[in-house]
Structures are given as structure tokens and as C-alpha cells.
Design a protein around this motif. Structure first.
Motif, PDB file in Angstrom:
ATOM      1  N   LEU A   1     -12.660  -2.305   2.197  1.00 55.95           N
ATOM      2  CA  LEU A   1     -11.594  -1.775   3.037  1.00 55.95           C
ATOM      3  C   LEU A   1     -10.678  -2.899   3.511  1.00 55.95           C
ATOM      4  CD1 LEU A   1     -10.317   0.622   4.475  1.00 55.95           C
ATOM      5  CD2 LEU A   1     -11.976   0.306   6.334  1.00 55.95           C
ATOM      6  N   ARG A   2     -11.251  -4.076   3.815  1.00 49.18           N
ATOM      7  CA  ARG A   2     -10.421  -5.224   4.217  1.00 49.18           C
ATOM      8  C   ARG A   2      -9.495  -5.634   3.073  1.00 49.18           C
ATOM      9  NH1 ARG A   2     -11.724  -8.764   8.130  1.00 49.18           N
ATOM     10  NH2 ARG A   2     -13.965  -8.298   7.878  1.00 49.18           N
ATOM     11  N   ASP A   3     -10.044  -5.677   1.852  1.00 50.25           N
ATOM     12  CA  ASP A   3      -9.214  -6.019   0.690  1.00 50.25           C
ATOM     13  C   ASP A   3      -8.070  -5.014   0.536  1.00 50.25           C
ATOM     14  OD1 ASP A   3     -10.898  -8.154   0.014  1.00 50.25           O
ATOM     15  OD2 ASP A   3     -12.151  -6.887  -1.267  1.00 50.25           O
ATOM     16  N   ALA A   4      -8.415  -3.729   0.677  1.00 52.65           N
ATOM     17  CA  ALA A   4      -7.388  -2.697   0.553  1.00 52.65           C
ATOM     18  C   ALA A   4      -6.339  -2.850   1.637  1.00 52.65           C
ATOM     19  CB  ALA A   4      -8.019  -1.307   0.615  1.00 52.65           C
ATOM     20  N   GLY A   5      -6.780  -3.216   2.847  1.00 49.97           N
ATOM     21  CA  GLY A   5      -5.836  -3.443   3.935  1.00 49.97           C
ATOM     22  C   GLY A   5      -4.886  -4.594   3.647  1.00 49.97           C
ATOM     23  N   TYR A   6      -5.427  -5.652   3.037  1.00 47.36           N
ATOM     24  CA  TYR A   6      -4.563  -6.781   2.670  1.00 47.36           C
ATOM     25  C   TYR A   6      -3.570  -6.376   1.584  1.00 47.36           C
ATOM     26  CZ  TYR A   6      -3.023 -11.208   0.710  1.00 47.36           C
ATOM     27  OH  TYR A   6      -2.244 -12.230   0.227  1.00 47.36           O
ATOM     28  N   ILE A   7      -4.067  -5.667   0.549  1.00 47.36           N
ATOM     29  CA  ILE A   7      -3.174  -5.220  -0.523  1.00 47.36           C
ATOM     30  C   ILE A   7      -2.068  -4.343   0.047  1.00 47.36           C
ATOM     31  CG2 ILE A   7      -3.018  -3.815  -2.625  1.00 47.36           C
ATOM     32  CD1 ILE A   7      -5.925  -4.685  -3.227  1.00 47.36           C
TER      33      ILE A   7
ATOM     34  N   ALA B   1      -4.472  -8.167   7.304  1.00 53.49           N
ATOM     35  CA  ALA B   1      -5.276  -7.150   6.628  1.00 53.49           C
ATOM     36  C   ALA B   1      -5.696  -6.051   7.606  1.00 53.49           C
ATOM     37  CB  ALA B   1      -6.511  -7.793   6.000  1.00 53.49           C
ATOM     38  N   GLU B   2      -5.971  -6.447   8.861  1.00 55.38           N
ATOM     39  CA  GLU B   2      -6.370  -5.457   9.858  1.00 55.38           C
ATOM     40  C   GLU B   2      -5.237  -4.473  10.129  1.00 55.38           C
ATOM     41  OE1 GLU B   2      -6.794  -8.705  10.077  1.00 55.38           O
ATOM     42  OE2 GLU B   2      -8.991  -8.841   9.928  1.00 55.38           O
ATOM     43  N   LEU B   3      -4.016  -4.970  10.216  1.00 51.18           N
ATOM     44  CA  LEU B   3      -2.876  -4.073  10.373  1.00 51.18           C
ATOM     45  C   LEU B   3      -2.727  -3.196   9.134  1.00 51.18           C
ATOM     46  CD1 LEU B   3      -0.332  -2.968  11.715  1.00 51.18           C
ATOM     47  CD2 LEU B   3       0.925  -4.960  10.858  1.00 51.18           C
ATOM     48  N   GLY B   4      -2.984  -3.783   7.961  1.00 53.14           N
ATOM     49  CA  GLY B   4      -2.914  -2.989   6.732  1.00 53.14           C
ATOM     50  C   GLY B   4      -3.862  -1.810   6.764  1.00 53.14           C
ATOM     51  N   VAL B   5      -5.074  -2.007   7.276  1.00 58.08           N
ATOM     52  CA  VAL B   5      -6.031  -0.903   7.390  1.00 58.08           C
ATOM     53  C   VAL B   5      -5.502   0.143   8.370  1.00 58.08           C
ATOM     54  CG1 VAL B   5      -8.357  -0.249   8.117  1.00 58.08           C
ATOM     55  CG2 VAL B   5      -8.010  -2.326   6.770  1.00 58.08           C
ATOM     56  N   ALA B   6      -4.932  -0.316   9.477  1.00 59.60           N
ATOM     57  CA  ALA B   6      -4.353   0.628  10.441  1.00 59.60           C
ATOM     58  C   ALA B   6      -3.214   1.419   9.799  1.00 59.60           C
ATOM     59  CB  ALA B   6      -3.859  -0.126  11.671  1.00 59.60           C
ATOM     60  N   GLU B   7      -2.413   0.751   8.963  1.00 65.42           N
ATOM     61  CA  GLU B   7      -1.304   1.436   8.294  1.00 65.42           C
ATOM     62  C   GLU B   7      -1.817   2.453   7.276  1.00 65.42           C
ATOM     63  OE1 GLU B   7       2.397  -1.664   8.395  1.00 65.42           O
ATOM     64  OE2 GLU B   7       0.789  -2.130   6.995  1.00 65.42           O
ATOM     65  N   ILE B   8      -2.940   2.142   6.599  1.00 67.92           N
ATOM     66  CA  ILE B   8      -3.538   3.131   5.699  1.00 67.92           C
ATOM     67  C   ILE B   8      -4.016   4.338   6.499  1.00 67.92           C
ATOM     68  CG2 ILE B   8      -5.419   3.587   4.083  1.00 67.92           C
ATOM     69  CD1 ILE B   8      -5.286   0.660   3.228  1.00 67.92           C
ATOM     70  N   SER B   9      -4.629   4.094   7.655  1.00 70.10           N
ATOM     71  CA  SER B   9      -5.031   5.203   8.525  1.00 70.10           C
ATOM     72  C   SER B   9      -3.848   6.115   8.811  1.00 70.10           C
ATOM     73  CB  SER B   9      -5.588   4.672   9.853  1.00 70.10           C
ATOM     74  OG  SER B   9      -6.821   4.021   9.693  1.00 70.10           O
ATOM     75  N   ASN B  10      -2.724   5.510   9.159  1.00 66.23           N
ATOM     76  CA  ASN B  10      -1.533   6.295   9.468  1.00 66.23           C
ATOM     77  C   ASN B  10      -1.030   7.037   8.235  1.00 66.23           C
ATOM     78  OD1 ASN B  10      -1.537   5.202  12.097  1.00 66.23           O
ATOM     79  ND2 ASN B  10      -0.343   3.434  11.433  1.00 66.23           N
ATOM     80  N   ALA B  11      -1.091   6.378   7.061  1.00 65.70           N
ATOM     81  CA  ALA B  11      -0.538   6.968   5.845  1.00 65.70           C
ATOM     82  C   ALA B  11      -1.331   8.183   5.384  1.00 65.70           C
ATOM     83  CB  ALA B  11      -0.489   5.920   4.729  1.00 65.70           C
ATOM     84  N   ILE B  12      -2.669   8.132   5.528  1.00 65.72           N
ATOM     85  CA  ILE B  12      -3.481   9.240   5.019  1.00 65.72           C
ATOM     86  C   ILE B  12      -3.932  10.201   6.113  1.00 65.72           C
ATOM     87  CG2 ILE B  12      -4.264   7.792   3.113  1.00 65.72           C
ATOM     88  CD1 ILE B  12      -6.986   7.599   4.481  1.00 65.72           C
ATOM     89  N   GLY B  13      -3.625   9.858   7.378  1.00 68.86           N
ATOM     90  CA  GLY B  13      -3.986  10.749   8.474  1.00 68.86           C
ATOM     91  C   GLY B  13      -5.469  10.772   8.779  1.00 68.86           C
TER      92      GLY B  13
END
Length: 439
Positions: A353-359, A304-316
């Protein structure tokens, strides 16, 4: 002829696709991410399944938006490091005969002459199967890798991209049909009267031409695009022949489909010449319980933590400043890739945000479709016949196993139902896309 769906396989030159933990699975080929035979094998599988094409995502930086470091995306590999896809597709072209071959190339960093020459060459090498996934890029760090301080404003980037595509179209047509005459008797290889200067000059872009590469089998590659913002949809309506989109449910897919098809018509184009393909991730089992057990295990490997990092990258936007237990809808974010953020919020509800990162780590906002081949086919048929899509971008949670299972299990189901081709009927990628309509 009854309407038939389109299928395109999703790929990245990375250890995993949407599911960020799948590379850890014992069946995964993720540790072979730098081996071209991995992608040649996937391409052969897709061609056996009569897929329209395969599509390679690309990025031009090591993602370091989250916390100002690329460590999260290297320690647990997300979609961050990649080989240059055009060279890889040139190799794949030699081991396939029908499969469309799509690579991503940014209009923000590559001159139209380079783009036009590259895709004309791939089109020749593949016998008319090249496709260009057009992106404008979203991250200023990509710009810095190309000696720029920042990207242009989003609206201006699309204006710039319009000119790049216009210039490419002119370059691809700088050689007339029949310019190569191969007249051995008179010693004339090409007819100079059928090769022309372009002299394209827009607000941002200039090129003289003609292209050094003769006209290719398709003239221009198939044009793909994935913008979801209002300006991105406007761009797609003008140019795109395939649109890749991500939506969490049928209602959002249908709304996007209806909106974009309407824009295509307003742009004076045939809506059947713009195939809208949402991405779906599939997990297939012999029974529903087996499929769900497989999905549970694959998803348990997600970070999930990587997922949050990937969202950061996706939305800038650097999300490391927000606590992981903060509800997503309480986060006031207006900058970055707003279209992508809206897609993320579709599936977030009142989640943290953790849930969103996991999704995101499980499926990057695409539906994860779990079940037997018949159940997968049921899902696809329901969405297709509801005119929510013209087919799908297939992104298996596990590669290459799920590609093979999809081809041997789901494809025959779709064929029996009369909604997918039994064989290729066209010679080029564009011919196969238009052979059975697009909606």
C-alpha cells in the motif's frame, strides 16, 4: 488529410496536479494557486502550442475519507481545495482566442437548467470554445454538502446523468438558429417564433424552458467524460466527444481504446467524433540523464502517505485501516469507485500500500514520461500510431515550466513528424477537434 493527434492541458486550481510534491520545487507556481494570473499564463502557453484545449478538474468537498479527517490533504496539499472553475474560465476566455475551455460540473448536484445556462454563457464569452466535463460524483460527502444523505447508486447516477444531458441538449436548442434578428427598422430584436418551450420530463429530471440564454456559437459545449467502469463507458459511448482516461501502459490503453470505439459505433456515432485521450505526466530535459535527474528530484518530494490518503479519496474507501506494508492485491475491496481501483491495480503488481501511495503521489497512475523532447515525441507517436489513443491529456509534473518546455520542445517535434497541427484551422473547440479526425 493524415490523422493528427489532439492535445489538452490538465489543470486544477490547487498547488499541484498529479505529482503531490511538485509544489515544493523552487520552479513551481504552486504557491500562486489562488491567483488567476497563474492559469491565464498556462492558457497562453498552451495556445502558443496549438493545444485543442485546457481542462479543469473540480471537487465539491474537502477530502476527508482517509482517517475521517481532511488534515492529510491540507497539511500536504493534494487535489482537495479548488476555486469554482467556470468563473476562472470566463477570465481565461478573455486572454485567449483559440484554446478550448473545459470545466467539470456534476450532474448529481446541479440542475440541467443551471448547467445549460452556465455553459451557454461560457460558449458566448469564449466565441465557441466551451466544454463540459461531465461527472456523476463518487463521494457521499459531496452529497452531504448539497443537503443529501448519500449519492444515488452508481448505475442510477448514470441513468440520472443521461436525463440531465438530454435536458441540457433540449435547452441549448430551445433557441433556433437566427432567433436574434436585430431588426432596428421594425423594432424587432428577436423572433419569438424561433424560441420554444422544452417541457422535458424524464424519470428524474424536469425542466420547462426555454433557456434565457440565446443559442451559443457551438449550440452545445463539447462534452467530455472520464468514467472507466462498464456503465461509465456506456455513457461515454452515447455522449462523449473527448474521453479522459488513465492507464499505466500501452496494452491497457489499447484495450480501453478498442472497447470504447466499438461502443461508440454501436451507439450509432462516428468514432472520429470521440477523441480518447489518456493522461501522461512529462518531465523534460536537454538530455536523458538531465531529465532523469530532474524527475528523481521532483519525485523525491512526493509523500507516499499523502498518496495513500488520495487513493482513499479516489475510491471512496478509508485505507487508514490497512497497514502500509500490506500488499495491495491482498486487500479485498469491492465498494467505492471500482473502476478507479482497477486502474490503480494496473500499476501496483505485488507492491505494498505504501508503494501504491508513492506511485499515486508521483503520477496518479498515468505514465510518467521522462526524456528529451524527441524521446517524449517518440513515446507519444508510438502510442498514437498503435491506435491506443487519439492524443493525450498533458499533465506536467512541474508547472508552469514543463508546459513551456513541452510547447517549445515537444510540439515542434510532433509537427515535424506530421502528427500534430501547425496552426488552428477551426473557429470553435468542436471544429478543431473534428478537423483532423479522432481515430
Amino acid at each position: 488529410m493524415p490523422r493528427e493527434m489532439h492535445l489538452v492541458g490538465y489543470c486544477c486550481v490547487t498547488p499541484t496536479w498529479h505529482n503531490n510534491g511538485a509544489w515544493r520545487h523552487f520552479e513551481s507556481d504552486g504557491i500562486e494557486a489562488l491567483n488567476p494570473e497563474r492559469y491565464e499564463n498556462i492558457a497562453r502557453i498552451l495556445e502558443r502550442g496549438k493545444f485543442d484545449g485546457m481542462f479543469f478538474v473540480d471537487v465539491l468537498m474537502l477530502n476527508d475519507m482517509h482517517g475521517g479527517s481532511f488534515a492529510p490533504n491540507l497539511r500536504q496539499p493534494g487535489q482537495t481545495w479548488m476555486l469554482e472553475p467556470m468563473q476562472l474560465l470566463s477570465a481565461i476566455a478573455r486572454v485567449t482566442t483559440h484554446l478550448g475551455l473545459s470545466a467539470t460540473m456534476s450532474t448529481s448536484f446541479y440542475h440541467p437548467y443551471h448547467i445549460a445556462r452556465s455553459f451557454a454563457t461560457l460558449d458566448h464569452m469564449s466565441g465557441g470554445r466551451a466544454a463540459w466535463n461531465i461527472v456523476t460524483s463518487t463521494n457521499d460527502n459531496e452529497a452531504r454538502n448539497f443537503g443529501k444523505d448519500a449519492l444515488l447508486d452508481k448505475a442510477v447516477r448514470y441513468d440520472f446523468a443521461d436525463e440531465v444531458v438530454e435536458a441540457c441538449q433540449a435547452l441549448w436548442r430551445s433557441w433556433d438558429e437566427g432567433a436574434l434578428i436585430h431588426d432596428r427598422e421594425n423594432g424587432i430584436y428577436a423572433d419569438p417564433s424561433k424560441v420554444h418551450y422544452v417541457n422535458y420530463e424524464g424519470r428524474f429530471v424536469r425542466t420547462r424552458g426555454p433557456l434565457t440564454t440565446p443559442r451559443s456559437p457551438q449550440t452545445s459545449p463539447v462534452l467530455m467524460q472520464a468514467g472507466s467502469s462498464d456503465r461509465g463507458r456506456q455513457f461515454a459511448a452515447r455522449w462523449a466527444e473527448v474521453v479522459f482516461t488513465l492507464h499505466a501502459d500501452k496494452a491497457h490503453m489499447k484495450a480501453f481504446y478498442d472497447d470504447l470505439k466499438g461502443r461508440v459505433i454501436k451507439a450509432g456515432r462516428d468514432p472520429g467524433h470521440c477523441a480518447i485521450l489518456p493522461g501522461i505526466d512529462v518531465v523534460i530535459g536537454e538530455t536523458e540523464s538531465i531529465a532523469r535527474e530532474k524527475a528523481d528530484y521532483i519525485n523525491s518530494l512526493v509523500s507516499a502517505e499523502l498518496g495513500v490518503a488520495e487513493i482513499s479519496n479516489a475510491i471512496g474507501v478509508d485505507l487508514s485501516e490497512y497497514p502500509l506494508d500490506k500488499p495491495v492485491h491482498d486487500m479485498e475491496i469491492t465498494q467505492g469507485a471500482r473502476g478507479m481501483l482497477d486502474l490503480i491495480l494496473q500499476g501496483a503488481g505485488d507492491k505494498t500500500l505504501r508503494d501504491a501511495g508513492y506511485i499515486w503521489g508521483v503520477r496518479q497512475m498515468a505514465p510518467q514520461v521522462i526524456g528529451t523532447p524527441a524521446m517524449i515525441a517518440d513515446f507519444m507517436q508510438e502510442y498514437f500510431e498503435a491506435d491506443a489513443c487519439d492524443g493525450f491529456i498533458i499533465s506536467p509534473s512541474l508547472s508552469p515550466t514543463a508546459y513551456a518546455q513541452f510547447v517549445t520542445g515537444v510540439v515542434p517535434e510532433l509537427q515535424r513528424r506530421g502528427i500534430f497541427r501547425n496552426d488552428y484551422r477551426g473557429r470553435t473547440f468542436r471544429e478543431n477537434l473534428r478537423d483532423h479526425g479522432g481515430g
